[in-house]
Design a protein around this motif. Structure first.
Motif, PDB file in Angstrom:
ATOM      1  N   VAL A   7       1.019  -1.201  -0.074  1.00  0.00           N
ATOM      2  CA  VAL A   7       0.167   0.062  -0.039  1.00  0.00           C
ATOM      3  C   VAL A   7       0.889   1.402   0.149  1.00  0.00           C
ATOM      4  CG1 VAL A   7      -1.896  -1.118   1.253  1.00  0.00           C
ATOM      5  CG2 VAL A   7      -0.010  -0.222   2.411  1.00  0.00           C
ATOM      6  N   ALA A   8       0.316   2.507  -0.292  1.00  0.00           N
ATOM      7  CA  ALA A   8       0.793   3.686  -0.151  1.00  0.00           C
ATOM      8  C   ALA A   8      -0.294   4.869   0.146  1.00  0.00           C
ATOM      9  CB  ALA A   8       1.571   3.987  -1.477  1.00  0.00           C
ATOM     10  N   TRP A   9       0.089   5.693   0.851  1.00  0.00           N
ATOM     11  CA  TRP A   9      -1.072   6.728   1.224  1.00  0.00           C
ATOM     12  C   TRP A   9      -0.428   8.223   0.673  1.00  0.00           C
ATOM     13  CZ3 TRP A   9      -5.674   7.987   1.990  1.00  0.00           C
ATOM     14  CH2 TRP A   9      -6.067   9.184   2.783  1.00  0.00           C
ATOM     15  N   TYR A  10      -1.072   9.022  -0.215  1.00  0.00           N
ATOM     16  CA  TYR A  10      -0.749  10.067  -0.650  1.00  0.00           C
ATOM     17  C   TYR A  10      -1.834  11.192  -0.616  1.00  0.00           C
ATOM     18  CZ  TYR A  10       3.452   8.267  -2.976  1.00  0.00           C
ATOM     19  OH  TYR A  10       4.755   7.608  -3.112  1.00  0.00           O
ATOM     20  N   GLY A  11      -1.476  12.346  -0.365  1.00  0.00           N
ATOM     21  CA  GLY A  11      -2.522  13.469  -0.423  1.00  0.00           C
ATOM     22  C   GLY A  11      -1.931  14.652  -0.711  1.00  0.00           C
TER      23      GLY A  11
ATOM     24  N   TYR B  16     -11.147  15.523  -4.890  1.00  0.00           N
ATOM     25  CA  TYR B  16     -10.578  14.458  -3.753  1.00  0.00           C
ATOM     26  C   TYR B  16      -9.283  15.132  -3.441  1.00  0.00           C
ATOM     27  CZ  TYR B  16     -13.614  11.485  -6.759  1.00  0.00           C
ATOM     28  OH  TYR B  16     -14.843  11.111  -7.601  1.00  0.00           O
ATOM     29  N   ASN B  17      -8.900  14.838  -2.091  1.00  0.00           N
ATOM     30  CA  ASN B  17      -7.706  15.568  -1.541  1.00  0.00           C
ATOM     31  C   ASN B  17      -6.738  14.324  -1.148  1.00  0.00           C
ATOM     32  OD1 ASN B  17      -8.653  14.705   0.979  1.00  0.00           O
ATOM     33  ND2 ASN B  17      -9.102  16.684   1.502  1.00  0.00           N
ATOM     34  N   ALA B  18      -7.120  12.987  -1.242  1.00  0.00           N
ATOM     35  CA  ALA B  18      -5.926  11.937  -0.889  1.00  0.00           C
ATOM     36  C   ALA B  18      -6.430  10.819  -1.780  1.00  0.00           C
ATOM     37  CB  ALA B  18      -6.251  11.949   0.776  1.00  0.00           C
ATOM     38  N   CYS B  19      -5.374   9.865  -1.563  1.00  0.00           N
ATOM     39  CA  CYS B  19      -5.346   8.507  -2.367  1.00  0.00           C
ATOM     40  C   CYS B  19      -4.691   7.484  -1.468  1.00  0.00           C
ATOM     41  CB  CYS B  19      -4.907   8.895  -3.698  1.00  0.00           C
ATOM     42  SG  CYS B  19      -4.958   7.265  -4.716  1.00  0.00           S
ATOM     43  N   LEU B  20      -5.291   6.290  -1.380  1.00  0.00           N
ATOM     44  CA  LEU B  20      -4.769   5.227  -0.900  1.00  0.00           C
ATOM     45  C   LEU B  20      -4.526   4.212  -2.138  1.00  0.00           C
ATOM     46  CD1 LEU B  20      -3.966   3.403   1.540  1.00  0.00           C
ATOM     47  CD2 LEU B  20      -6.119   2.533   1.714  1.00  0.00           C
ATOM     48  N   LEU B  21      -3.260   3.717  -2.528  1.00  0.00           N
ATOM     49  CA  LEU B  21      -2.910   3.088  -3.292  1.00  0.00           C
ATOM     50  C   LEU B  21      -2.836   1.484  -2.812  1.00  0.00           C
ATOM     51  CD1 LEU B  21      -1.347   5.835  -3.855  1.00  0.00           C
ATOM     52  CD2 LEU B  21      -0.896   4.735  -6.193  1.00  0.00           C
TER      53      LEU B  21
ATOM     54  N   ILE C 203     -16.114   8.600  -3.353  1.00  0.00           N
ATOM     55  CA  ILE C 203     -14.792   7.578  -3.249  1.00  0.00           C
ATOM     56  C   ILE C 203     -14.565   7.108  -4.726  1.00  0.00           C
ATOM     57  CG2 ILE C 203     -13.457   5.703  -2.437  1.00  0.00           C
ATOM     58  CD1 ILE C 203     -14.551   6.123   0.119  1.00  0.00           C
ATOM     59  N   ALA C 204     -13.463   7.351  -5.469  1.00  0.00           N
ATOM     60  CA  ALA C 204     -13.229   6.917  -6.695  1.00  0.00           C
ATOM     61  C   ALA C 204     -12.402   5.813  -6.666  1.00  0.00           C
ATOM     62  CB  ALA C 204     -12.883   8.027  -7.827  1.00  0.00           C
ATOM     63  N   SER C 205     -12.612   4.764  -7.414  1.00  0.00           N
ATOM     64  CA  SER C 205     -11.564   3.627  -7.462  1.00  0.00           C
ATOM     65  C   SER C 205     -11.279   3.385  -9.031  1.00  0.00           C
ATOM     66  CB  SER C 205     -12.297   2.315  -7.165  1.00  0.00           C
ATOM     67  OG  SER C 205     -11.296   1.137  -7.130  1.00  0.00           O
ATOM     68  N   VAL C 206      -9.804   3.619  -9.101  1.00  0.00           N
ATOM     69  CA  VAL C 206      -9.104   3.683 -10.535  1.00  0.00           C
ATOM     70  C   VAL C 206      -8.300   2.491 -10.261  1.00  0.00           C
ATOM     71  CG1 VAL C 206      -7.576   4.832 -12.003  1.00  0.00           C
ATOM     72  CG2 VAL C 206      -9.034   6.142 -10.545  1.00  0.00           C
ATOM     73  N   SER C 207      -8.472   1.648 -11.633  1.00  0.00           N
ATOM     74  CA  SER C 207      -8.005   0.387 -11.661  1.00  0.00           C
ATOM     75  C   SER C 207      -6.593   0.335 -12.942  1.00  0.00           C
ATOM     76  CB  SER C 207      -8.824  -0.805 -11.942  1.00  0.00           C
ATOM     77  OG  SER C 207      -9.530  -1.059 -10.902  1.00  0.00           O
ATOM     78  N   PHE C 208      -5.449  -0.297 -12.629  1.00  0.00           N
ATOM     79  CA  PHE C 208      -4.431  -0.203 -13.593  1.00  0.00           C
ATOM     80  C   PHE C 208      -4.056  -1.622 -13.592  1.00  0.00           C
ATOM     81  CE2 PHE C 208      -3.776   4.515 -12.880  1.00  0.00           C
ATOM     82  CZ  PHE C 208      -4.775   4.772 -14.037  1.00  0.00           C
TER      83      PHE C 208
ATOM     84  N   ASN D  63      -4.388  -0.560  -7.590  1.00  0.00           N
ATOM     85  CA  ASN D  63      -5.683   0.234  -7.511  1.00  0.00           C
ATOM     86  C   ASN D  63      -5.498   1.461  -6.592  1.00  0.00           C
ATOM     87  OD1 ASN D  63      -8.297  -0.023  -4.879  1.00  0.00           O
ATOM     88  ND2 ASN D  63      -8.716   0.505  -7.129  1.00  0.00           N
ATOM     89  N   LEU D  64      -6.124   2.673  -7.232  1.00  0.00           N
ATOM     90  CA  LEU D  64      -6.094   3.931  -6.478  1.00  0.00           C
ATOM     91  C   LEU D  64      -7.495   4.041  -5.804  1.00  0.00           C
ATOM     92  CD1 LEU D  64      -4.263   3.820  -9.242  1.00  0.00           C
ATOM     93  CD2 LEU D  64      -3.419   6.166  -8.501  1.00  0.00           C
ATOM     94  N   THR D  65      -7.556   4.592  -4.811  1.00  0.00           N
ATOM     95  CA  THR D  65      -8.790   4.835  -4.230  1.00  0.00           C
ATOM     96  C   THR D  65      -8.697   6.549  -3.855  1.00  0.00           C
ATOM     97  OG1 THR D  65      -8.375   3.975  -2.140  1.00  0.00           O
ATOM     98  CG2 THR D  65      -9.771   2.636  -3.658  1.00  0.00           C
ATOM     99  N   PHE D  66      -9.420   7.168  -4.549  1.00  0.00           N
ATOM    100  CA  PHE D  66      -9.275   8.700  -4.277  1.00  0.00           C
ATOM    101  C   PHE D  66     -10.324   9.047  -3.360  1.00  0.00           C
ATOM    102  CE2 PHE D  66      -7.130   8.685  -8.232  1.00  0.00           C
ATOM    103  CZ  PHE D  66      -5.858   9.568  -7.940  1.00  0.00           C
ATOM    104  N   ARG D  67     -10.130   9.746  -2.216  1.00  0.00           N
ATOM    105  CA  ARG D  67     -11.263  10.221  -1.222  1.00  0.00           C
ATOM    106  C   ARG D  67     -11.190  11.567  -0.915  1.00  0.00           C
ATOM    107  NH1 ARG D  67     -10.265   5.310   2.178  1.00  0.00           N
ATOM    108  NH2 ARG D  67      -9.765   4.231   0.230  1.00  0.00           N
ATOM    109  N   LYS D  68     -11.858  12.153  -0.138  1.00  0.00           N
ATOM    110  CA  LYS D  68     -12.001  13.273   0.552  1.00  0.00           C
ATOM    111  C   LYS D  68     -12.137  13.138   2.111  1.00  0.00           C
ATOM    112  CE  LYS D  68     -14.253  17.721  -0.545  1.00  0.00           C
ATOM    113  NZ  LYS D  68     -15.234  18.657  -1.391  1.00  0.00           N
ATOM    114  N   MET D  69     -10.718  13.699   2.433  1.00  0.00           N
ATOM    115  CA  MET D  69     -10.284  13.864   3.791  1.00  0.00           C
ATOM    116  C   MET D  69     -10.749  15.027   4.558  1.00  0.00           C
ATOM    117  SD  MET D  69      -9.376  10.759   3.977  1.00  0.00           S
ATOM    118  CE  MET D  69      -8.740  10.570   5.543  1.00  0.00           C
TER     119      MET D  69
END
Length: 199
Positions: A59-63, A100-105, A131-136, A189-195
């Motif tokens: 995992v990774a956590w960005y914002g 969105y202002n953050a993303c859990l990968l 919450i938006a889930s982006v798949s690659f 998978n990237l899940t963009f969300r609003k913290m």
């Protein structure tokens, strides 16, 4: 990139929209390789059966700022968005019409790695926000289960797709990416969300 007036995939108590071609195949392939090699991946730690378990999934956590995010009794502090993550976020916001202002990968090396039933309803996330889930990468089965009726809805998340969850979805439904031995390729998978922004 596909903008769509997709029908709600849920029969009640929430809203889920699926944009199969959020990114072109070429864009998805480029992003997959780049994220695989540039993101600061770490194995996740979750609290299960009274003890801390280290997962195979990374995992990774960005914002946009160093948000703290706590789930499964583990707290992560966000790294600042990279330029590529900002580009992916911009496309995702355009397709979904949300911000969105953050993303859990999550990096799943193969189908034997997955995510069990859960809801993204921690109190640090803006209540009922999108919450938006982006798949690659590899296509994977993704499922929803109603918390009361136990009704299940499933679909395949294709590489380059964007799945939007909003409204009462997290309050009334759980979701999961269950394991599958048939899938041999990796998926990001990237899940963009609003913290909630601290005052």
């Amino acid at each position: 990139m596909e903008k769509s007036d997709s029908l709600n995939l849920l029969p009640c108590d929430g809203e889920v929209l699926y944009f199969k071609h959020g990114f072109t195949s070429a864009e998805a392939a480029i992003h997959f390789e780049s994220l695989l090699n540039s993101i600061e991946w770490k194995q996740d730690e979750i609290w299960m059966f009274g003890r801390t378990i280290v997962t195979k999934r990374k995992v990774a956590w960005y914002g946009s700022s160093p948000f703290s995010y706590t789930y499964s009794k583990t707290t992560k502090k966000a790294l600042l968005f990279t330029r590529e993550l900002l580009e992916i976020k911009q496309v995702t916001e355009l397709v979904t019409g949300e911000s969105y202002n953050a993303c859990l990968l999550n990096l799943y090396n193969a189908g034997e790695e997955g995510m069990g039933w859960h809801s993204d309803n921690e109190n640090t996330i803006v209540a009922d926000s999108a919450i938006a889930s982006v798949s690659f990468g590899a296509s994977r089965k993704f499922s929803f289960r109603h918390k009361q009726t136990k009704e299940t809805i499933s679909l395949q998340l294709e590489g380059g797709s964007i799945l939007l969850m909003r409204g009462q979805t997290q309050s009334n439904w759980q979701h999961a990416s269950l394991t599958s031995k048939r899938v041999r390729q990796p998926r990001i998978n990237l899940t963009f969300r609003k913290m909630i922004v601290p005052i």
